[in-house]
Write a protein that holds these residues in place. Structure first.
Motif, PDB file in Angstrom:
ATOM      1  N   HIS A   2       4.141  18.566   0.291  1.00  0.00           N
ATOM      2  CA  HIS A   2       3.909  19.256   1.597  1.00  0.00           C
ATOM      3  C   HIS A   2       5.058  19.504   2.333  1.00  0.00           C
ATOM      4  O   HIS A   2       5.743  18.274   2.581  1.00  0.00           O
ATOM      5  CB  HIS A   2       2.817  18.209   2.388  1.00  0.00           C
ATOM      6  CG  HIS A   2       1.559  18.241   1.820  1.00  0.00           C
ATOM      7  ND1 HIS A   2       0.975  17.749   0.855  1.00  0.00           N
ATOM      8  CD2 HIS A   2       0.396  18.977   2.355  1.00  0.00           C
ATOM      9  CE1 HIS A   2      -0.291  17.918   0.705  1.00  0.00           C
ATOM     10  NE2 HIS A   2      -0.751  18.598   1.652  1.00  0.00           N
ATOM     11  N   ASN A   4       6.469  20.493   5.912  1.00  0.00           N
ATOM     12  CA  ASN A   4       5.812  20.420   7.471  1.00  0.00           C
ATOM     13  C   ASN A   4       4.754  20.529   7.629  1.00  0.00           C
ATOM     14  O   ASN A   4       3.854  21.450   8.555  1.00  0.00           O
ATOM     15  CB  ASN A   4       6.729  21.723   8.093  1.00  0.00           C
ATOM     16  CG  ASN A   4       8.213  21.527   8.145  1.00  0.00           C
ATOM     17  OD1 ASN A   4       8.685  20.542   8.191  1.00  0.00           O
ATOM     18  ND2 ASN A   4       8.778  22.819   8.014  1.00  0.00           N
ATOM     19  N   GLY A   5       4.001  19.844   6.743  1.00  0.00           N
ATOM     20  CA  GLY A   5       2.354  19.714   6.795  1.00  0.00           C
ATOM     21  C   GLY A   5       1.516  20.734   6.038  1.00  0.00           C
ATOM     22  O   GLY A   5       0.598  20.535   6.122  1.00  0.00           O
ATOM     23  N   ASP A  48       9.151  11.702   2.979  1.00  0.00           N
ATOM     24  CA  ASP A  48       8.199  10.659   3.508  1.00  0.00           C
ATOM     25  C   ASP A  48       8.419   9.858   4.520  1.00  0.00           C
ATOM     26  O   ASP A  48       8.364   8.630   4.345  1.00  0.00           O
ATOM     27  CB  ASP A  48       8.080   9.925   2.196  1.00  0.00           C
ATOM     28  CG  ASP A  48       7.078  10.600   1.232  1.00  0.00           C
ATOM     29  OD1 ASP A  48       6.290  11.489   1.384  1.00  0.00           O
ATOM     30  OD2 ASP A  48       7.149  10.089  -0.105  1.00  0.00           O
ATOM     31  N   GLU A  66       5.864  14.277   1.202  1.00  0.00           N
ATOM     32  CA  GLU A  66       5.674  14.910   2.791  1.00  0.00           C
ATOM     33  C   GLU A  66       7.292  15.269   3.205  1.00  0.00           C
ATOM     34  O   GLU A  66       8.206  14.408   3.274  1.00  0.00           O
ATOM     35  CB  GLU A  66       5.008  14.057   3.632  1.00  0.00           C
ATOM     36  CG  GLU A  66       5.070  14.670   5.139  1.00  0.00           C
ATOM     37  CD  GLU A  66       4.099  16.175   5.112  1.00  0.00           C
ATOM     38  OE1 GLU A  66       4.795  17.141   5.761  1.00  0.00           O
ATOM     39  OE2 GLU A  66       3.148  16.093   4.251  1.00  0.00           O
ATOM     40  N   THR A  68       9.751  17.053   5.716  1.00  0.00           N
ATOM     41  CA  THR A  68       9.791  17.546   7.181  1.00  0.00           C
ATOM     42  C   THR A  68      11.159  18.210   7.510  1.00  0.00           C
ATOM     43  O   THR A  68      12.429  17.598   7.079  1.00  0.00           O
ATOM     44  CB  THR A  68       9.492  16.614   8.302  1.00  0.00           C
ATOM     45  OG1 THR A  68       8.116  15.920   7.953  1.00  0.00           O
ATOM     46  CG2 THR A  68       9.318  17.214   9.656  1.00  0.00           C
TER      47      THR A  68
END
Length: 175
Positions: A2, A4-5, A48, A66, A68
């Protein structure tokens, strides 16, 4: 993975670096390529919840994680985060090349500090902030304005919903 979501599906070469996937494969060019050796910090992203140098992480190692990037750092209303605003106010973003990596790395410090502040703890000291900056090179600011920006961001009261989010993001982190 994933990013940025958003879920992202792709095939990666065994030697593909995460920074390459983010920039070239997903068009997220806010993550910069500086030294390609993990020395400058321009490629820092969150993996993460932890700050990592994406030029040192294989894309395959981030499978299921995750990620970002600076493009994913926003407030619910789309405004600058407290750290970004504080860096702007203190002139800690001169040419801007190092800024995305610094925001990603320092965001972890600020989030942790805001949780501690809410619990009555002390904000990070100047030497602690400078230690945190060790992995991020900046040729323009001399770091003084960056340190002042972090101090300003850490002194701000944490929004009610940010405290819970920061606690979730700070769990399991080394500081």
């Amino acid at each position: 993975m994933h990013v940025n979501g958003r879920p992202e599906q792709f095939s990666a070469q065994p030697n593909e670096l995460l920074v390459e996937r983010l920039r070239d494969g997903l068009g997220l060019t806010g993550t910069k390529v500086g030294c390609d050796t993990g020395q400058c910090g321009t490629c820092v992203v969150r993996l993460d919840g932890r700050s990592v140098k994406s030029c040192l992480v294989l894309t395959a190692a981030a499978a299921g994680a995750e990620v970002t990037t600076i493009e994913g750092v926003t407030t619910p209303g789309g405004e600058l985060t407290g750290l970004q605003e504080a860096l702007r106010e203190e002139h800690g973003t001169q040419c801007g090349f190092c800024t995305p990596g610094m925001v990603m790395a320092l965001g972890e410090l600020v989030e942790t500090a805001l949780v501690k502040n809410a619990a009555g703890g002390e904000p990070p000291t100047e030497p602690e902030i400078r230690e945190w900056l060790t992995g991020n090179l900046c040729r323009c600011t001399g770091y003084h304005s960056v340190v002042r920006g972090v101090q300003r961001a850490c002194a701000a009261p944490a929004p009610a919903d940010a405290s819970a989010a920061a606690t979730a993001g700070a769990s399991g982190q080394e500081g």
